[in-house]
Design an enzyme around this catalytic site. Sequence first.
Site, PDB file in Angstrom:
ATOM      1  N   LYS A 254       0.690  -1.670  -0.248  1.00 37.57           N
ATOM      2  CA  LYS A 254       0.327   0.315  -0.063  1.00 37.57           C
ATOM      3  C   LYS A 254       1.035   1.273  -0.359  1.00 37.57           C
ATOM      4  O   LYS A 254       1.955   0.856   1.249  1.00 37.57           O
ATOM      5  CB  LYS A 254      -0.601  -0.127   1.414  1.00 37.57           C
ATOM      6  CG  LYS A 254      -2.010  -1.122   1.865  1.00 37.57           C
ATOM      7  CD  LYS A 254      -3.301  -0.523   2.606  1.00 37.57           C
ATOM      8  CE  LYS A 254      -4.269  -1.663   2.463  1.00 37.57           C
ATOM      9  NZ  LYS A 254      -4.998  -1.820   1.700  1.00 37.57           N
ATOM     10  N   ARG A 328     -10.492 -11.339   1.996  1.00 35.82           N
ATOM     11  CA  ARG A 328     -11.358 -12.722   1.857  1.00 35.82           C
ATOM     12  C   ARG A 328     -10.236 -13.473   2.279  1.00 35.82           C
ATOM     13  O   ARG A 328     -11.367 -14.782   1.885  1.00 35.82           O
ATOM     14  CB  ARG A 328     -12.012 -12.134   0.437  1.00 35.82           C
ATOM     15  CG  ARG A 328     -10.669 -12.097  -0.446  1.00 35.82           C
ATOM     16  CD  ARG A 328     -10.691 -11.463  -1.711  1.00 35.82           C
ATOM     17  NE  ARG A 328     -11.004  -9.715  -2.276  1.00 35.82           N
ATOM     18  CZ  ARG A 328     -11.300  -8.851  -3.166  1.00 35.82           C
ATOM     19  NH1 ARG A 328     -11.285  -9.779  -4.045  1.00 35.82           N
ATOM     20  NH2 ARG A 328     -11.150  -7.881  -3.072  1.00 35.82           N
TER      21      ARG A 328
HETATM   22  N1  BES Z   1      -7.555  -4.082   3.945  1.00 31.90           N
HETATM   23  C1  BES Z   1      -8.549  -3.330   3.204  1.00 31.90           C
HETATM   24  C2  BES Z   1      -9.241  -2.663   2.842  1.00 31.90           C
HETATM   25  C3  BES Z   1      -9.493  -0.881   3.468  1.00 31.90           C
HETATM   26  C4  BES Z   1      -9.569  -0.009   2.495  1.00 31.90           C
HETATM   27  C5  BES Z   1     -10.161  -0.597   4.474  1.00 31.90           C
HETATM   28  C6  BES Z   1      -9.788   1.227   3.574  1.00 31.90           C
HETATM   29  C7  BES Z   1     -10.143   0.404   5.328  1.00 31.90           C
HETATM   30  C8  BES Z   1      -9.634   1.367   4.321  1.00 31.90           C
HETATM   31  C9  BES Z   1      -8.622  -4.501   1.376  1.00 31.90           C
HETATM   32  O1  BES Z   1      -7.578  -5.290   2.269  1.00 31.90           O
HETATM   33  C10 BES Z   1      -7.701  -3.769   0.586  1.00 31.90           C
HETATM   34  O2  BES Z   1      -7.131  -3.819   0.534  1.00 31.90           O
HETATM   35  N2  BES Z   1      -8.365  -4.326  -0.778  1.00 31.90           N
HETATM   36  C11 BES Z   1      -7.815  -3.835  -1.738  1.00 31.90           C
HETATM   37  C12 BES Z   1      -8.748  -4.503  -3.155  1.00 31.90           C
HETATM   38  C13 BES Z   1      -7.667  -4.613  -3.745  1.00 31.90           C
HETATM   39  C14 BES Z   1      -6.909  -4.768  -4.032  1.00 31.90           C
HETATM   40  C15 BES Z   1      -8.783  -5.815  -5.059  1.00 31.90           C
HETATM   41  C16 BES Z   1      -8.678  -2.580  -1.587  1.00 31.90           C
HETATM   42  O3  BES Z   1      -9.578  -1.747  -1.492  1.00 31.90           O
HETATM   43  O4  BES Z   1      -8.088  -1.260  -2.418  1.00 31.90           O
HETATM   44 ZN    ZN Z   2      -5.404  -5.891   1.676  1.00 30.69          ZN
END
Ligand code: BES
Ligand code: ZN
Length: 475
Positions: A254, A328
């Site tokens: 990230k 997931r």
């Molecule tokens: N933990 C994140 C989702 C999240 C994002 C929670 C912002 C709280 C605030 C999750 O694991 C994630 O990173 N999801 C990605 C999925 C993508 C790679 C398909 C996302 O939402 O960007």
């Molecule tokens: Zn994630």
Amino acid sequence: MIKINSKLSNLVVIPTYAKKEKIMFFNKEKNSEIIKKINLELKFFHFEAKQEETLFLKINKQKILLIGINENYTLEDLRRAYSIIFKQIKKTKEKETTIEIPKEEKEEIKAIIEGLDLTNYVFDMYLSKKEKFIPTINLDIQKKFSSLLEKTLIVDSNVKFTRSLVNQNADEIVPKKLEEIAKKIAKKNKLKIKVLDEKNIQKEKLGLLWAVGKGAKNPPRLIIIEYFGNKQSKEKLALVGKGITFDTGGINLKPTNYIEDMRTDMGGSATMLATFKSAVELKLKKNIVLVLCCAENSISAQAYKPGDIFKSYKGTTVEITNTDAEGRLVLADGLSYVQKHYKPTHIIDAATLTGAILVALGKKVIGMFGNDENMKKALFKSGEKTYDRVWEMPIYEEHRDGLKSKFADTLNCDKGRYGGSSSAAAFLEHFVEKNVKWVHLDIAGAARGYDSPYYVPEMGTGKGVRLLVDYLENE
Ligand code: BES
Ligand code: ZN
Ligand code: ZN
């Protein structure tokens, strides 16, 4: 501290409302003496009794705080108004306050207690200077409501428990720590607990949970506690929580501005643990199995890699499009494991699953997906009542199609950017057995607060706990 007590304190709170530009009083007969005096004073002040408007008065030696509330208030109007009251009381440093309320009805009283008590929270664990002042609140209501007070305070304390779990450092709340906390709760309530550690996770072939967790120094855990509150019933509800104790994104790291608050990514587990704890403490007549899917999604030489294919506990293979779609994966194995060994009839999972749910519904609304209309209807109703609001989102064929892989049974996430919350839910759906009633709650927005109005603080909000407890109490 909130008690039922009719004694008149130094400060007394009187609820008012506006009608045709006149100031009116709720509960007029009860407070008639004081109201007479207030009316004489009011002409010297500008006060319209609008929702949440306040006015301090001092008549002889009696301090009075007026609060405006909508004449046809909702429960949320009450929570908000009494949240404002709590903040004002704290400012005045008044040790004891007597609080009058508009109407002595169960739901109203509950909402008022929530407004006061949920505002009484500061996350001060890492502050050198802690505010020690806790006002005493005498709620002027009949003694017969004491069990309602007690029950409401139990749930509130579990909302605060969730907030503090979510807020604490990622290096503190690691999977093993969640195991310790869960074990304490199980022991205290004499409940059966089972924990799969890193060895068992590999031995029992929870390949997705292991893939996500294997890169971290803090190893993963699958934690399961059972509560049988209704042995006659054949129904059994599994509460499944995403428990990523820190989400770096993995090798798909990230970037700055998206990573700083990822210690909150165990919000689903915290919410489910607190909901479960509430059900046990309230002795709800439900059979519940709690499942916490805990791992740290770390970036390291041992971290799982994009493009690789892993075998799930269910047996299907998953190609990793993106290591940041880890929630997931841990949920999938948790879902399969609980269905195989505990045979729930119903499942609710809660997860800070997608950033896309924030785009779709904003920061305060929970996204709801699932295969059972009755559960969804009941949860929507509980959401409106508790104001932990939920909105239903779809899982369509188009969302399922995006997960097709050439080399494995499924991708872990769609290669396109759009509809991310629905495609995440479509992935989870793949691991839910046909006859099991299932709802997935994406709490990525609601579990974390961004501003601080009323009784919902910044960062860990505890949203979802009151929603689910209300659902359990009424279903
Ligand atoms: N933990 C994140 C989702 C999240 C994002 C929670 C912002 C709280 C605030 C999750 O694991 C994630 O990173 N999801 C990605 C999925 C993508 C790679 C398909 C996302 O939402 O960007
Ligand atoms: Zn994630
Ligand atoms: Zn995550």
